[in-house]
Structures are given as C-alpha cells and as structure tokens.
Design a protein around this motif. Structure first.
Motif, mmCIF file in Angstrom:
data_model
loop_
_atom_site.group_PDB
_atom_site.id
_atom_site.type_symbol
_atom_site.label_atom_id
_atom_site.label_comp_id
_atom_site.label_asym_id
_atom_site.label_seq_id
_atom_site.Cartn_x
_atom_site.Cartn_y
_atom_site.Cartn_z
ATOM 1 N N ASN A 1 -0.064 8.420 9.885
ATOM 2 C CA ASN A 1 0.205 6.808 9.537
ATOM 3 C C ASN A 1 -0.250 6.691 10.502
ATOM 4 O O ASN A 1 0.833 5.955 11.524
ATOM 5 N N ARG B 1 -0.943 4.129 11.738
ATOM 6 C CA ARG B 1 -1.377 1.769 12.183
ATOM 7 C C ARG B 1 0.288 1.899 11.239
ATOM 8 O O ARG B 1 0.899 0.166 11.147
ATOM 9 N N GLY B 2 1.004 3.082 10.700
ATOM 10 C CA GLY B 2 1.817 2.139 10.439
ATOM 11 C C GLY B 2 3.637 1.796 10.484
ATOM 12 O O GLY B 2 4.737 1.204 9.940
ATOM 13 N N ILE C 1 4.162 -2.439 9.702
ATOM 14 C CA ILE C 1 3.674 -3.366 8.683
ATOM 15 C C ILE C 1 4.606 -4.294 7.859
ATOM 16 O O ILE C 1 6.200 -4.619 8.566
ATOM 17 N N GLN D 1 -4.876 12.929 7.971
ATOM 18 C CA GLN D 1 -4.029 12.189 7.061
ATOM 19 C C GLN D 1 -4.184 12.025 5.632
ATOM 20 O O GLN D 1 -5.429 12.627 5.069
ATOM 21 N N HIS E 1 -2.074 4.556 4.717
ATOM 22 C CA HIS E 1 -0.763 4.493 4.432
ATOM 23 C C HIS E 1 0.514 5.672 4.047
ATOM 24 O O HIS E 1 1.273 5.853 4.495
ATOM 25 N N THR F 1 6.153 3.116 2.789
ATOM 26 C CA THR F 1 5.413 2.796 3.945
ATOM 27 C C THR F 1 4.269 1.155 4.236
ATOM 28 O O THR F 1 3.689 1.578 4.743
ATOM 29 N N ALA G 1 1.735 2.034 1.836
ATOM 30 C CA ALA G 1 0.982 2.168 1.338
ATOM 31 C C ALA G 1 0.080 1.494 0.023
ATOM 32 O O ALA G 1 -0.657 1.309 -0.870
#
Ligand code: SF4
Ligand code: SF4
Ligand code: FES
Lengths: 368, 526
Positions: free
Chosen positions: A107, A109-110, A113, A142, A161, A217, A219
């Motif tokens: 993830n 770019r996690g 957020i 991923q 994500h 996350t 997502a």
C-alpha cells in the motif's frame, strides 16, 4: 462500546490473568485483547473492529503466552484463569514491525490518506508511524486494483490501498446482513468486489457506508466528504443525532470552518452502536443548500411573497393572529408543530396556543 | 416502544406487522436480522413482499386494511390451544373472560376469507407467537394509518396481554416512530388532548397545575386534531394557522381539500427551511435554522432523550423555531416567553412534565435516559410496564373487524397503498436536496405486479394514470412481485407525483389518523 452492561456491569469477573506483570480480572468470554484494552496495554490491531467477530487475519495483535510455542493473536484468544501474557516484549514488537512493513509495502501511498475518507482510514498510517515503516522494504506486489468504473456518488473503491483485512466484507455481512461485498481470488490476487463483480448499485448494497467507515486504509472512501479535501483547516466534529427516522442514530458532524462536510457514525451511539443508513450517512447537505430561505418573507399587496425584515414579518404575524382572536374568538387560530424540529419548537408552539388563546388547538404532524 | 432497541436482538419470536423496517428504520432492521441470524423466528405480515418478508420464517401476505381480522384469528388460536399465560392474566389484566368469549367467532377460516392469508398459516403464526417464551411485536404506520388504526393497535395489545409478552426483555408492543422527533413533539404537548408529558387537558387537576405554571386557564375540553382543523378552515371557522416544518400540501391526504383549507385562511404563517408547496401559500414565511444549526433535544422511538448540537452557523437570517414563536408571542403581549436559550425552554418543559421531571438540559446530553424519568435521581425507564401498567390493569378490548372506508369496486378496482422508501424521506424537502440521493432513486415509481402489468395493458417503465374518487396522478410503472396482484404501491416523496391527491377516504374515529394505507384506485395506461 455500549456492551458494558452485558460484560462489566452485571457480571462478576471469572478470574485473573497476568498481563505484563500485573494481575488483572476478566469477564466470561473475553479475549486477551479485550482485557488488555482496559489497561492501556496498547496492542496494535488492523483487521479488528470490536463490533465484528474476531477474524485473526493480520496478526498484528500477537502477544507472548507463557507455555505456548508461538505468539498468539490476542484478538482471537480467549482469556483463561492463570494465563501469563506479555504484550510488550522486544520480540513481539519486532514481529509487529515486520508485519507492518509487509502491509505497508502493499500500500505504497498508504501513509498519507485524507481523514475525510473514513472513520478508521488513519489506522494503517498510524501503525506505519508507530513502527517507523516507509514501505520500501518489500515494495513491489500489491493486492487489489482500484475500481474506476463505479461512479456511484457515495463510495470510492480505491483498492490500490486495500490490504485484504476483510473488515468491509464482514461489516456488510455481520452488521448489516446485506452480503453485498465479497472476496475474489487469494494472495496478491485478492480483490474485494461484489457478487458478479458489478458496481455497487447493481449489487445488494444499500449505501449505508459502513464498509467505508471501517476500512483501515482509506481504500474505501466517503466520496461526499472527500469533496472537501481541498478546503483549508482542520476537521472538527460535533456530536448530534440523525435528523431522519425515529431510531435516533448518533452521528458526528464533520465541519471545516463553517462548512458541513460529512457525517461519521458514532461508535458509542446508544441507539445505533456505530451503524447508520444511507440517509443518516449521506443526506446531510440539504442544510447548506442554496434553496434555503435566507430571510423572512411577507405577502405584499400585489399578492407576492417578498423578502422582509424580522421585525416586519414578526409584527405582521403577531398582529394577524391577535386580530383574528379579538375579532372572532379564541378558537379560530390553530397551530401545527413539527415532528422533525427539536422539543423546544413544539413546546413553545403549544405554550403559545394554550397561553395566548386558552385553547388546545394544537397538534403535530403525526396523523398523516 | 415499550422496550428498548437493544431488546430487538433478544426475542425468540419476532412479529413484524405493517412495518417496512429495512427501508423506514434501517438501523433497527439490522438488529432484527441479527436476531434471525441467532435463531429467532420471524413472522412478517404485510400486503407487500418487502425485504423483511424475504428473510421471514413465515410471511403472511394479507390484503390491505384487514389486520384486525388476522389478529383476531391469531388470538383465537392462541386461546384455543391453551397458549395463554394465565398467571399474567390473573395478576395484571382484566376483561379476559369476555374477551375469550368474544374470540370464539373469529376462526382462521373466517379470517382467511377476509385477509386472504391461508388459515393454516394463521394457525402457524399463532402457534409460533403463542409458544415463544419471549415474543416481541413491531409495527409502524401500516397498522395505524387506517380507519381502524386504534382497533389494530388494541388487537396487538390483546395478543401481548394474553400471552404475557410485555414488561420483559425481548417482548413488548413496539411502534417504530417515523420521524426523528415525532415522539418529542407529542411529549412536549403539541397535542389537542394532552399537556406536556401526556397529561390530559380534560383533568381539572391538570388545568389547575398549568394555570399555576403559566398564569392562564386553558379549556377543559380537548382541542381538535389537525385533520378537523383543516375541515374547519374549509368551513371558514378556523381563520389563522401557524404551520411549522411540515409540507402539509404534499404529506396530507386529499390535496385538493387541503389546498382549499389553507387558501381559505385569513392568515397562514409557515416556519420552514425551504419555500415548500405549503409555504408558497403563506402570508408570512419565517426561515428556521436547520438541524446542525440548532441546539436542542430529540426523543427517539425507544423514548431515549438525546441532544442535538449546532455545528455550523444558521443560514442567512434563519433563527431557531423557539425564538421565532417566542417573538410572535411577545409581540402579542403574551407573557412567559422570555426564553434566552433552548436550555431555558427545555428546562421549563422538564419542570412541567411528569415524564421528564428527573431530566434537564445537562442530563439530556448524556443520552442515557429513557422516559419516564419521574424524579431527580431516577435512572429512567428503558422497559415499560415491568411491574404495572399506568392504568393499573391491562384491559382486553373487544374488537370487531370493519372494512376500510372505501373498498374496491368496478370504477376503482385496485388497492393503492402508500409509504416511504429507503432513499427518501417524507416529501423529500431534505433528501431531495442532498447530493447523490437522486442517483439511487431519480423519480417516483408505481410498483405493480407483473401479471397486472400485462392484463391492464401497462408497460414496465411506461407511464400510467392512477385515479381515485378524489383525483389523479401520472406515474411510471415498475413491474415487481413485491406488489401482490391487485395492489399497487407508491411513496409520497416526490412533488411531481403527489399521490396524496388520491388518498383521504377516511379517518380513524378516535385519533383522526388518515387512512393513507388503503385507497381504491384505477390504473390506466398512458
Ligand atoms: S477495502 Fe478496506 S476494509 Fe475492505 S479488505 Fe480492503 S482494506 Fe480491508
Ligand atoms: S441513520 Fe437511518 S436508521 Fe439511523 S436515525 Fe438516521 S434515518 Fe434512521
Ligand atoms: S487484529 Fe488480531 S489478528 Fe488482526
């Protein structure tokens, strides 16, 4: 959670466990994690939502248990009298750090957020910060690919994500009983989807937003709230009650400056215990809609409603009611109170009729 | 509700009648689903095959308006099979002998002819309910919006009383209130028969009490209901009206009559958020501050007193209703309206209401109190009737089935029943102005059984004209077996399909509640 009346108030502890050196009592059926929460032992979790059956998937919550060969997941291990549990050793912390690195690498770019995405959306970012993990160690694979085809106005499905914690799937099944979300494939090919891989509006989804709010996350994201990502300033929250049906779900109103930007379910709301429906979750922006009345209005001699000052409008209303009462009698004026406005509205209206006219010519809108 | 929401997960048997809970009270419905998942048995009685019916163990598809017949036959079977709770009946009720005698005639076969539910299913429902150790009843407007709404509710009470399913965990008679604070509006005294706290206006002691509190003697006679007030406005007797936060023109039955009433007034003052259809008829429109702009109190369907809070500044010059009404009162020279905050108003309500006496503004903020909270230090009452009923003993009522005010005939051969939908609320003044809701439900539809679509010459997705003795509206057809043959369904949420032009055939004689759930109509293709 508001389940304390079942667990702690009415019942006696059934024994004690030794948690990091302290003897602590526990109640029937509690897991080690649940016990630990009362003692700030700060065990991390990721696939855990205290409203759902423990899943035991992420293993972040592992602890050492004396007598057990391997560490155990504290969220699924039920406390037994005499257990000796160590939740803070170097070994478990190291293990947790490696797990966090693995998850974060899925993830990339996690870590950043926007919290507007959802109530739990910061959980992974917080873990990454706690274990100082950047996600480059296992970078590459991923699971999950963002669904760009689903253009529904409420729920962003940004599966890039996704870490396959299944909280969304489980909240939909266990809390809502809707079974709209499911899991496709395994391992790195895992994909959260709907039955037949459709858009949400073609599925059994009712857009209650519960999956969004439990996703750790971001997502899954609250598209309506995310419209305010570019607004400056912090998110502030105000506890209130949903304005729609009589269930009376508790909500936190999210504001930025003077803009109402979104709604969060209140996990400790007594009527809803964290649940909401599509109206309570998403139908809030009527409040700042351009159609709102800005000023009082009165009908002019030409028969048109035109803007007026409060003094003009109130004097006109008061004079009109007084004239009717004085000319025709006490039983010629009637008032209807709202079933949506707060008590203070209905109370003043009935008091006005009863003390101003001495009659009981008042009702609310419950008969139709 | 007699029991708290959390009790919904506790019964062995759940009986839902006239409640489309998954759409109208969705979060409460999740508790029912959990109970079913845990093994509770679910009985659903509803003319339409609603979502709850799909997860029910037993679905009773009754003809609209025939609830009393179904319930009488269920009571008949419970008695015949000896499933009554004699100890409870002896200790807590009266009138059981006459009631059991009265029940003899209402056999399931008799009921089958009226309500269309097979006698064998009525037997099964009665056995399930009667044999449960904890059985709970949930109902909504599907039971009350009939000329016999009071009879229907009393029939439910009879069932609960004869089986002792009241005053315990997981039991009770539980009406689900439709609007967020409709409970609170009644609690606060906005009723023609009761002062705040449901204290009857006809009791001289109450008259004296409120004269002491307010300095004015109020009539000992009940006032009239809104329905009668609209009639009297048409007749020219009611001359002035204040309507707060209600789009009467769309939500009330018989729109033509309603419009005539409001136009006939010398003065109509409307307090609202928007220039609704009703506000457009007003002489004075006063802008109210909205939810999220106002501090106040709501009471939910389980009688839980909760605080709402202001998060943003009111729109333009909008002001809270309590301020607006107090200003009108003061400008008329009426004393007792020197309120400076919603807290002042709520605390005064608590001081005069027996049900709220032990709460105040600060305690309301905890959200922990279910009324009655009769005195300071009282913990509140999540479950009613645990030890006794307010009237002492629970009384069995002898109910006889009556047909709806209008029944289908050659000119109007189809039953129309109305209600709400998940996505919208009431006349959609709020949901219609919230982004995205129209994505889910862009327009009103008439739900028609597929065989009817065929035999009436309609087209799925095409337009049709729906007419009753009072008017007609055009609406798009949706073929669905949620509607049984011969019955169609439509909501009242859309201004361009004002279905309440058609309704208004009759009213319950006790409560004046409109028979919105039954209206004979004709459906013609367009
Ligand atoms: S979408 Fe979110 S909640 Fe669902 S499995 Fe992925 S990370 Fe978990
Ligand atoms: S969120 Fe839904 S169920 Fe809860 S009070 Fe609002 S409208 Fe009712
Ligand atoms: S939180 Fe315990 S295994 Fe995920």
């Amino acid at each position: 959670m508001n389940r304390t009346d079942d667990k702690t108030e009415n019942k006696q502890p059934v024994g004690t466990i030794n948690l990091d050196g302290a003897e602590v009592p526990f109640y029937y059926g509690e897991t080690i994690y649940q016990v630990s929460q009362r003692y700030q032992s700060n065990i991390p979790t990721l696939c855990y939502d205290d409203r759902l059956e423990a899943f035991g998937g992420c293993r972040l919550c592992i602890v050492e248990l004396e007598g057990a060969r391997n560490p155990v997941a504290s969220c699924t291990t039920v406390a037994v009298p005499g257990m000796v549990v160590r939740s803070k050793t170097k070994a478990v912390e190291k293990h947790r750090k490696v797990l966090t690195e693995l998850v974060v690498s899925e993830n990339p770019r996690g870590a950043k957020i926007d919290p507007l995405r959802g109530l739990a959306s910061q959980e992974l970012g917080e873990l990454a910060a706690r274990y100082q993990v950047k996600g480059d160690r296992f970078a590459g694979k991923q699971s999950g690919t963002t669904n760009t085809a689903d253009d529904n106005p409420f729920i962003l499905r940004d599966y890039d994500h996704c870490i396959s914690c299944y909280r969304c799937v489980r909240v939909c099944a266990e809390q809502e009983g809707d079974f709209a979300i499911s899991v496709m494939n395994r391992g790195f090919a895992t994909q959260i989807t709907t039955e037949f891989n459709q858009t949400l509006s073609e599925s059994a989804c009712t857009f209650c937003g519960q999956c969004v709010q439990t996703c750790p996350t971001g997502a899954l994201g609250d598209r309506k709230a995310m419209r305010a990502e570019s607004l400056p300033g912090p998110i502030e929250t105000t506890r209130s009650i949903c304005p729609y049906c009589g269930v009376g779900c508790s909500v936190d109103l999210m504001t930025k400056g003077d803009k109402l930007v979104g709604i969060r379910p209140a996990m400790d709301g007594p009527a809803n215990e964290g649940a909401l429906c599509v109206k309570g979750q998403y139908a809030f922006d009527f409040v700042q809609h351009p159609d709102r009345l800005d000023t009082p209005m009165v009908r002019n001699d030409a028969g048109q409603l035109v803007a007026a000052s409060w003094d003009q409008a109130l004097d006109r209303a008061a004079a009109g009611f007084a004239r009717i009462r004085d000319k025709y009698g006490r039983h010629r004026v009637y008032a209807v109170a709202s079933g949506r406005a707060p008590h203070e509205s209905a109370y003043t209206i009935q008091k006005w009729i009863r003390t101003g006219f001495g009659s009981n010519y008042v009702d609310n809108c419950s008969r139709a | 509700m007699s029991n708290p929401l959390r009790d919904m997960e506790k019964p062995d048997v759940i009986f839902c009648i006239g409640t489309n809970m998954t759409e109208c009270h969705p979060v409460a419905a999740t508790r029912i689903k959990k109970a079913v998942h845990r093994g509770a048995k679910l009985i659903v009685a509803d003319p339409r095959k609603i979502t709850l019916a799909e997860i029910a163990d037993l679905y009773l598809p009754l003809t609209v308006g025939t609830d009393a017949a179904l319930l009488a036959a269920m009571a008949h079977v419970v008695h015949r099979e000896g499933l009554i709770d004699q100890a409870f009946i002896d200790a807590r009720t009266e009138g059981s002998e006459a009631f059991f005698e009265h029940l003899q005639q209402f056999t399931p076969r008799w009921a089958e002819d009226i309500c269309g539910v097979p006698a064998a299913d009525i037997e099964r429902a009665a056995l399930l309910y009667g044999r449960a150790s904890a059985a709970a009843i949930y109902y909504t407007l599907g039971v009350t919006e009939h000329i016999c709404g009071v009879d229907n509710v009393q029939s439910l009470c009879n069932l609960a009383l004869m089986t002792g399913n009241i005053g315990r965990e997981g039991t009770g008679i539980n009406p689900m209130r439709g609007q967020n604070n409709i409970q609170g509006a009644g609690d606060s005294g906005a009723l023609p028969n009761n002062y705040p706290g449901f204290q009857p206006v006809t009791d001289p002691a109450n008259q004296a009490k409120f004269e002491r509190a307010w300095g004015r003697k109020v009539d000992l006679e009940k006032g009239i209901t809104k329905v009668r007030a609209l009639d009297q406005a048409v007749a020219g007797k009611i001359k002035g009206m204040l309507i707060c936060g209600e789009n009467t023109l769309l939500s009330d039955p018989d729109r033509a009559h309603c419009e005539k009433a409001l136009k006939n007034l010398e003065q109509l003052v409307v307090i609202d958020l928007f220039l609704t259809e009703t506000a457009q008829l007003a002489d004075v429109v006063l802008p109210a501050s909205a939810w999220a702009e106002t501090d106040g109190v709501f009471t939910n369907t389980e009688r839980r007193i909760q605080r709402v809070r202001q998060a943003v500044k009111p729109r333009g010059q909008a002001r809270p209703e309590w301020w607006i009404v107090s200003q009108i009162a003061r400008r008329m020279g009426i004393s007792g309206f020197d309120f400076e905050s919603p807290k002042d108003v709520f605390n005064e309500l608590c001081s005069v209401s027996t049900l709220y006496h032990g709460v105040d503004w600060d305690r309301a903020a905890t959200g922990a109190y279910h009324w009655p909270v009769p005195y300071d230090g009282h913990p509140g009452t999540p479950r009613l009737h645990e030890d006794e009923f307010p009237i002492g003993r629970g009384k069995f009522k002898l109910i006889t089935y009556r047909d709806p005010a209008e029944t289908i005939d050659e000119s109007y051969p189809v039953w129309l029943t109305t209600g709400r939908r998940l996505q919208h609320y009431h006349t959609a003044t709020m949901t219609g102005r919230s982004v995205g809701i129209d994505y889910l439900l862009p327009e009103e539809i008439l739900e028609v059984n597929p065989t009817d679509v065929q035999s009436w010459g309609l087209k799925d997705g095409g337009l049709c004209r729906l007419s009753s003795a009072r008017g007609s509206v055009d609406v798009r057809v949706k073929a669905t077996d949620r509607s049984p043959p011969g019955t169609v369904f439509c909501s009242f949420s859309f201004g361009d399909v004002p279905v309440n032009k058609l309704t208004g055939s009759g009213y319950d004689p006790t409560t004046d509640t409109a028979e919105l759930k039954v209206c004979p109509v004709r459906v013609d293709p367009l």
